[in-house]
Design an enzyme around this catalytic site. Structure first.
Site, short mmCIF file in Angstrom:
data_model
loop_
_atom_site.label_atom_id
_atom_site.label_comp_id
_atom_site.label_asym_id
_atom_site.label_seq_id
_atom_site.Cartn_x
_atom_site.Cartn_y
_atom_site.Cartn_z
N PRO A 1 0.86 -1.16 -0.01
CG PRO A 1 -0.12 -0.94 2.24
CD PRO A 1 0.55 -2.12 1.21
CG ASN A 2 -0.08 4.22 1.40
OD1 ASN A 2 -1.13 4.73 1.04
ND2 ASN A 2 0.06 3.57 2.74
NE ARG B 1 3.90 6.65 1.61
CZ ARG B 1 4.26 5.46 2.28
NH1 ARG B 1 4.86 4.60 1.15
NH2 ARG B 1 3.89 5.00 3.21
CE1 TYR C 1 8.74 4.95 3.22
CE2 TYR C 1 7.24 6.98 3.29
CZ TYR C 1 7.57 5.80 3.89
OH TYR C 1 6.90 5.32 5.00
CG ASN D 1 8.44 -1.72 0.34
OD1 ASN D 1 8.03 -1.70 1.25
ND2 ASN D 1 9.23 -0.81 -0.06
CB ALA E 1 1.70 0.61 6.64
CG HIS F 1 5.04 -2.21 10.27
ND1 HIS F 1 6.54 -2.44 10.26
CD2 HIS F 1 4.98 -1.19 9.36
CE1 HIS F 1 7.16 -1.75 9.52
NE2 HIS F 1 6.26 -0.96 8.86
CG ASP G 1 -0.39 -17.48 8.06
OD1 ASP G 1 0.42 -17.69 8.79
OD2 ASP G 1 -1.66 -17.35 8.63
CD GLU H 1 10.68 -7.38 5.77
OE1 GLU H 1 11.11 -8.56 6.23
OE2 GLU H 1 10.34 -6.47 6.38
CG HIS I 1 11.18 -2.22 4.54
ND1 HIS I 1 9.83 -2.11 4.29
CD2 HIS I 1 11.51 -3.44 5.29
CE1 HIS I 1 9.39 -3.33 5.03
NE2 HIS I 1 10.31 -3.88 5.33
CG LEU I 2 11.95 2.57 -0.99
CD1 LEU I 2 10.82 3.32 -1.54
CD2 LEU I 2 12.83 2.80 -2.09
CB SER I 3 12.74 4.21 5.16
OG SER I 3 11.44 3.62 5.74
NE ARG J 1 10.13 6.04 8.61
CZ ARG J 1 9.36 5.90 7.56
NH1 ARG J 1 9.25 4.89 6.88
NH2 ARG J 1 8.06 6.72 7.55
NE ARG K 1 6.85 4.34 9.82
CZ ARG K 1 5.96 4.48 9.13
NH1 ARG K 1 5.49 3.68 8.05
NH2 ARG K 1 5.33 5.72 8.86
C1 DHK Z 1 7.16 1.59 3.21
C2 DHK Z 1 6.29 1.95 3.82
O1 DHK Z 1 5.04 2.33 3.04
C3 DHK Z 1 5.97 2.04 5.38
O2 DHK Z 1 4.61 1.81 5.83
C4 DHK Z 1 7.04 0.93 5.89
C5 DHK Z 1 8.25 1.06 3.92
C6 DHK Z 1 8.37 1.32 5.44
C7 DHK Z 1 9.68 1.50 3.14
O3 DHK Z 1 10.41 1.95 3.72
O4 DHK Z 1 9.87 1.09 1.91
O5 DHK Z 1 6.95 1.28 7.33
#
Ligand code: DHK
Length: 150
Positions: free
Chosen positions: A12-13, A20, A25, A76, A79, A82, A89, A100, A102-104, A109, A113
């Site tokens: 998501p997002n 964003r 990010y 990735n 959210a 978490h 599963d 897995e 993650h950009l950040s 953080r 998270r």
């Molecule tokens: C991306 C998200 O949307 C966050 O909800 C995660 C992750 C971190 C990222 O760093 O790519 O907490």
């Protein structure tokens, strides 16, 4: 014939990357990251299929669809990382390599998270390197696949 497919999954997002919270990010778009992954995979003769969804069920369906079809999943989960136990599963029932990404760096953080329900079912995690993480994630998956090759 062993699979030459890597599934890149985005939660998501992540469709909003580039707009964003660029301070967290980055300015690159999701298409840019997928292109990075595709380039790294192509160097080893692998193809990348990509799906982004804001819906947990669509991601679960994609993981089910990767069973016996994709050699690795680079994921990735946004959210969902978490708290989405149903995604964990689904990954537990997948027999390939799972990276897995993650950009950040979620560990640096907010407290919420710092838990990943995905990490225990992933082969490994790459976090905090921005877009470079997508290249590193594909290379990590390829390295595990190469080590496992007969
Ligand atoms: C991306 C998200 O949307 C966050 O909800 C995660 C992750 C971190 C990222 O760093 O790519 O907490």
């Amino acid at each position: 014939m062993p699979s030459k497919l890597i599934l890149v999954l985005s939660g998501p997002n992540l469709n909003l990357l580039g707009q964003r919270e660029p301070g967290i990010y980055g300015k690159a778009t999701l298409d840019d990251h997928v292109a990075t992954a595709r380039e790294a995979a192509a160097a080893a003769g692998y193809e990348v299929e990509h799906l982004q969804s804001n819906h947990e069920g669509a991601l679960i369906d994609a993981i089910h669809g990767a069973r016996g079809r994709a050699a690795a999943i680079v994921f990735n989960p946004g959210a969902f990382t978490h708290y989405a136990h149903a995604l964990a599963d689904a990954l537990a029932a997948y027999d390939g390599v799972v990276v897995e990404v993650h950009l950040s760096n979620p560990a640096a953080r907010e407290a919420w998270r710092r838990t990943s329900v995905i990490a225990p079912v992933a082969t490994g995690t790459i976090a905090g390197f921005g877009g470079t993480g997508y290249r590193l994630a594909v290379e990590a998956a390829l390295s595990v696949l190469e080590d496992a090759a007969p």
